[in-house]
Motif scaffolding. Structure first.
Motif, PDB file in Angstrom:
ATOM      1  N   GLY A 114       8.068  12.462  -1.469  1.00  0.00           N
ATOM      2  CA  GLY A 114       7.213  11.269  -1.458  1.00  0.00           C
ATOM      3  C   GLY A 114       8.060  10.074  -1.104  1.00  0.00           C
ATOM      4  N   THR A 115       8.162   9.767   0.172  1.00  0.00           N
ATOM      5  CA  THR A 115       9.137   8.777   0.630  1.00  0.00           C
ATOM      6  C   THR A 115       8.842   7.356   0.158  1.00  0.00           C
ATOM      7  OG1 THR A 115       7.940   8.525   2.723  1.00  0.00           O
ATOM      8  CG2 THR A 115       9.748  10.121   2.670  1.00  0.00           C
ATOM      9  N   ASP A 116       7.626   7.105  -0.298  1.00  0.00           N
ATOM     10  CA  ASP A 116       7.288   5.783  -0.827  1.00  0.00           C
ATOM     11  C   ASP A 116       6.970   5.836  -2.320  1.00  0.00           C
ATOM     12  OD1 ASP A 116       7.626   4.258   1.487  1.00  0.00           O
ATOM     13  OD2 ASP A 116       5.620   4.745   2.228  1.00  0.00           O
ATOM     14  N   GLU A 117       7.408   6.908  -2.965  1.00  0.00           N
ATOM     15  CA  GLU A 117       7.089   7.080  -4.383  1.00  0.00           C
ATOM     16  C   GLU A 117       8.353   7.099  -5.240  1.00  0.00           C
ATOM     17  OE1 GLU A 117       4.603  10.414  -5.166  1.00  0.00           O
ATOM     18  OE2 GLU A 117       3.051   9.814  -3.732  1.00  0.00           O
ATOM     19  N   SER A 118       8.230   6.514  -6.414  1.00  0.00           N
ATOM     20  CA  SER A 118       9.313   6.534  -7.400  1.00  0.00           C
ATOM     21  C   SER A 118       8.764   7.038  -8.721  1.00  0.00           C
ATOM     22  CB  SER A 118       9.893   5.121  -7.605  1.00  0.00           C
ATOM     23  OG  SER A 118      10.476   4.627  -6.411  1.00  0.00           O
TER      24      SER A 118
ATOM     25  N   TRP B  89      13.891   8.141  -6.997  1.00  0.00           N
ATOM     26  CA  TRP B  89      13.093   8.110  -5.773  1.00  0.00           C
ATOM     27  C   TRP B  89      12.784   9.549  -5.405  1.00  0.00           C
ATOM     28  CZ3 TRP B  89      15.441   8.885  -0.519  1.00  0.00           C
ATOM     29  CH2 TRP B  89      14.511   8.697   0.503  1.00  0.00           C
ATOM     30  N   ARG B  90      11.586   9.828  -4.942  1.00  0.00           N
ATOM     31  CA  ARG B  90      11.173  11.204  -4.706  1.00  0.00           C
ATOM     32  C   ARG B  90      11.685  11.775  -3.396  1.00  0.00           C
ATOM     33  NH1 ARG B  90       5.467  13.084  -5.427  1.00  0.00           N
ATOM     34  NH2 ARG B  90       6.644  15.000  -5.896  1.00  0.00           N
TER      35      ARG B  90
ATOM     36  N   ALA C 169       0.828  -1.199   0.000  1.00  0.00           N
ATOM     37  CA  ALA C 169       0.000   0.000   0.000  1.00  0.00           C
ATOM     38  C   ALA C 169       0.865   1.253   0.000  1.00  0.00           C
ATOM     39  CB  ALA C 169      -0.930   0.004   1.214  1.00  0.00           C
ATOM     40  N   GLY C 170       0.610   2.149  -0.926  1.00  0.00           N
ATOM     41  CA  GLY C 170       1.310   3.428  -0.961  1.00  0.00           C
ATOM     42  C   GLY C 170       2.662   3.412  -1.629  1.00  0.00           C
ATOM     43  N   VAL C 171       3.166   2.244  -1.990  1.00  0.00           N
ATOM     44  CA  VAL C 171       4.471   2.172  -2.666  1.00  0.00           C
ATOM     45  C   VAL C 171       4.214   2.428  -4.150  1.00  0.00           C
ATOM     46  CG1 VAL C 171       6.556   0.808  -3.047  1.00  0.00           C
ATOM     47  CG2 VAL C 171       5.226   0.506  -0.938  1.00  0.00           C
ATOM     48  N   LEU C 172       4.190   3.697  -4.500  1.00  0.00           N
ATOM     49  CA  LEU C 172       3.640   4.136  -5.777  1.00  0.00           C
ATOM     50  C   LEU C 172       4.707   4.382  -6.836  1.00  0.00           C
ATOM     51  CD1 LEU C 172       0.986   5.040  -7.204  1.00  0.00           C
ATOM     52  CD2 LEU C 172       1.493   7.357  -6.376  1.00  0.00           C
ATOM     53  N   PHE C 173       4.409   3.935  -8.045  1.00  0.00           N
ATOM     54  CA  PHE C 173       5.258   4.210  -9.206  1.00  0.00           C
ATOM     55  C   PHE C 173       4.472   5.112 -10.150  1.00  0.00           C
ATOM     56  CE2 PHE C 173       7.068   0.481  -7.361  1.00  0.00           C
ATOM     57  CZ  PHE C 173       8.436   0.614  -7.578  1.00  0.00           C
ATOM     58  N   ARG C 174       5.108   6.209 -10.559  1.00  0.00           N
ATOM     59  CA  ARG C 174       4.401   7.194 -11.372  1.00  0.00           C
ATOM     60  C   ARG C 174       5.232   7.621 -12.571  1.00  0.00           C
ATOM     61  NH1 ARG C 174       2.779  11.406  -7.097  1.00  0.00           N
ATOM     62  NH2 ARG C 174       2.012  12.523  -8.921  1.00  0.00           N
ATOM     63  N   CYS C 175       4.558   8.187 -13.573  1.00  0.00           N
ATOM     64  CA  CYS C 175       5.215   8.555 -14.824  1.00  0.00           C
ATOM     65  C   CYS C 175       5.047  10.037 -15.156  1.00  0.00           C
ATOM     66  CB  CYS C 175       4.658   7.724 -15.984  1.00  0.00           C
ATOM     67  SG  CYS C 175       4.736   5.928 -15.736  1.00  0.00           S
ATOM     68  N   ASP C 176       4.472  10.825 -14.257  1.00  0.00           N
ATOM     69  CA  ASP C 176       4.139  12.212 -14.579  1.00  0.00           C
ATOM     70  C   ASP C 176       5.239  13.217 -14.260  1.00  0.00           C
ATOM     71  OD1 ASP C 176       3.896  11.782 -11.882  1.00  0.00           O
ATOM     72  OD2 ASP C 176       1.996  12.867 -11.650  1.00  0.00           O
TER      73      ASP C 176
ATOM     74  N   HIS D 187      14.630   1.946  -1.612  1.00  0.00           N
ATOM     75  CA  HIS D 187      14.724   3.337  -1.181  1.00  0.00           C
ATOM     76  C   HIS D 187      13.482   3.782  -0.421  1.00  0.00           C
ATOM     77  CE1 HIS D 187      18.471   5.011  -2.474  1.00  0.00           C
ATOM     78  NE2 HIS D 187      18.364   4.477  -3.664  1.00  0.00           N
ATOM     79  N   THR D 188      12.363   3.117  -0.644  1.00  0.00           N
ATOM     80  CA  THR D 188      11.133   3.548   0.000  1.00  0.00           C
ATOM     81  C   THR D 188      11.142   3.204   1.486  1.00  0.00           C
ATOM     82  OG1 THR D 188       9.938   1.472  -0.440  1.00  0.00           O
ATOM     83  CG2 THR D 188       9.895   3.171  -2.164  1.00  0.00           C
TER      84      THR D 188
END
Length: 342
Positions: free
Chosen positions: A146-150, A141-142, A118-125, A192-193
């Motif tokens: 966003g500590t759980d976002e890449s 890694w953000r 949950a919340g370990v998000l991968f994004r392309c924007d 990294h998250t």
């Protein structure tokens, strides 16, 4: 009336038979739930078992990213299973983790596979504009944003290799980048998250020779070193699965063979680099201990790309780079503001 009653009775009598039969629709199939089907226990309800992908990724990017994440779990699961099977009797375990107990390394691999996602998000924007402004970045890694976002940059979708090609493309453990395969690259991002790496898995050593030395000098750090975990996963997968009993360990590229990057790399040169097979820019530091001196000619792990303190667009003339950059620059920002690229 009697005939209608008989038909209705027959239809009702057939329902149990129909409910027990598998039903298919397109490529999917299902079996109707009956009283014997086990339910998810209360404590496990609500668990997220698949890594979320942001809506900013289009259909093609989502498909490629989902495949890469599945391959990350495949690599991690086999690494865990190899440790459970052989423990510290494995020459690979001794090579990468030295005399460390096996529980922690196996646990970090299992976290990738079975940890709640949950919340370990991968994004392309590209919300932080690093893909757009930093040449050669394949993703990042953000950090505090966003500590759980890449963020996965477009470059990743054109240069990352599928796990089915393990030991192909001229790839070797000692002479190639850990970022070459999408699956191993995503393991890096996952560690990294906060959710997966917990702020413990880190960069105690990055390059191949440093990781081998870390196993000798500080095995307690080797089992939580991000690069070491990836090297091990790729190495045992290559020898156990891709090329059983053979692998593709290869040899490190001598320092003299390093390719010095031009002071200002043109976009065309970057594209040419992106299509070539990754090669190492580091040396193997062979251990003098009996464990590390064992001749191991198996496996296909990958070597971290040359570390740079600044983005490629601002790299000083003295910065060394090799064709390992074909896998894209892997960067993230630490809490103190330092940009770490491997």
């Amino acid at each position: 009336m009697p005939s209608i009653f008989k038909l209705s009775t027959l239809a009702l009598a057939a329902l149990p038979l129909l409910s027990a039969a598998p039903t298919s629709y397109g490529s999917a199939s299902w079996t109707a739930v009956d009283d014997d089907t086990p339910e998810v226990p209360g404590w496990a309800q609500g668990a997220v078992t698949e890594y979320p992908i942001h809506a900013s990724c289009n259909h093609s990017e989502t498909a490629l990213l989902r495949q890469g994440l599945d391959e990350a779990e495949t690599l991690a699961a086999h690494a865990r299973d190899h440790i459970h099977r052989f423990g510290n009797n494995s020459v690979y375990y001794l090579k990468y983790f030295g005399k460390a107990p096996t529980g922690e390394a196996a646990g970090w691999f299992d976290k990738v596979v079975n940890g709640d996602k949950a919340g370990v998000l991968f994004r392309c924007d590209d919300p932080d504009m690093n893909c757009a402004t930093q040449e050669g970045w394949a993703g990042h890694w953000r950090g505090e944003n966003g500590t759980d976002e890449s963020v996965i940059c477009e470059l990743s979708f054109t240069v990352k290799w599928p796990l089915a090609g393990m030991c192909s493309y001229g790839y070797t453990v000692a002479g190639s980048s850990t970022a070459a395969y999408f699956g191993s690259d995503l393991i890096h991002r996952l560690y990294h998250t906060d959710k997966i790496g917990e702020g413990v898995v880190g960069h105690y050593a990055d390059e191949y020779e440093e990781c081998l030395q870390l196993a000798i000098d500080s095995p307690e750090e080797a089992v939580r070193n991000s690069a070491t975990l990836r090297y091990f996963a790729l190495d045992v997968y290559a020898c156990d699965i891709a090329e059983p009993g053979v692998g593709c360990a290869g040899k490190p590229v001598p320092a003299e063979a390093d390719v010095v990057v031009a002071e200002s790399t043109s976009s065309s040169a970057a594209v040419a680099s992106a299509t070539s097979a990754p090669e190492s820019s580091t040396l193997v530091a062979e251990s003098s201990s009996s464990a590390a001196s064992s001749e191991v000619t198996t496996s296909s792990a990958a070597l971290e790309s040359t570390e740079a303190a600044t983005p490629a667009t601002a790299a000083p003339a003295s910065t060394l780079a090799t064709v390992t950059t074909s896998a894209g620059t892997e960067c993230h920002t630490h809490a103190d503001g330092e940009v770490h690229c491997v």
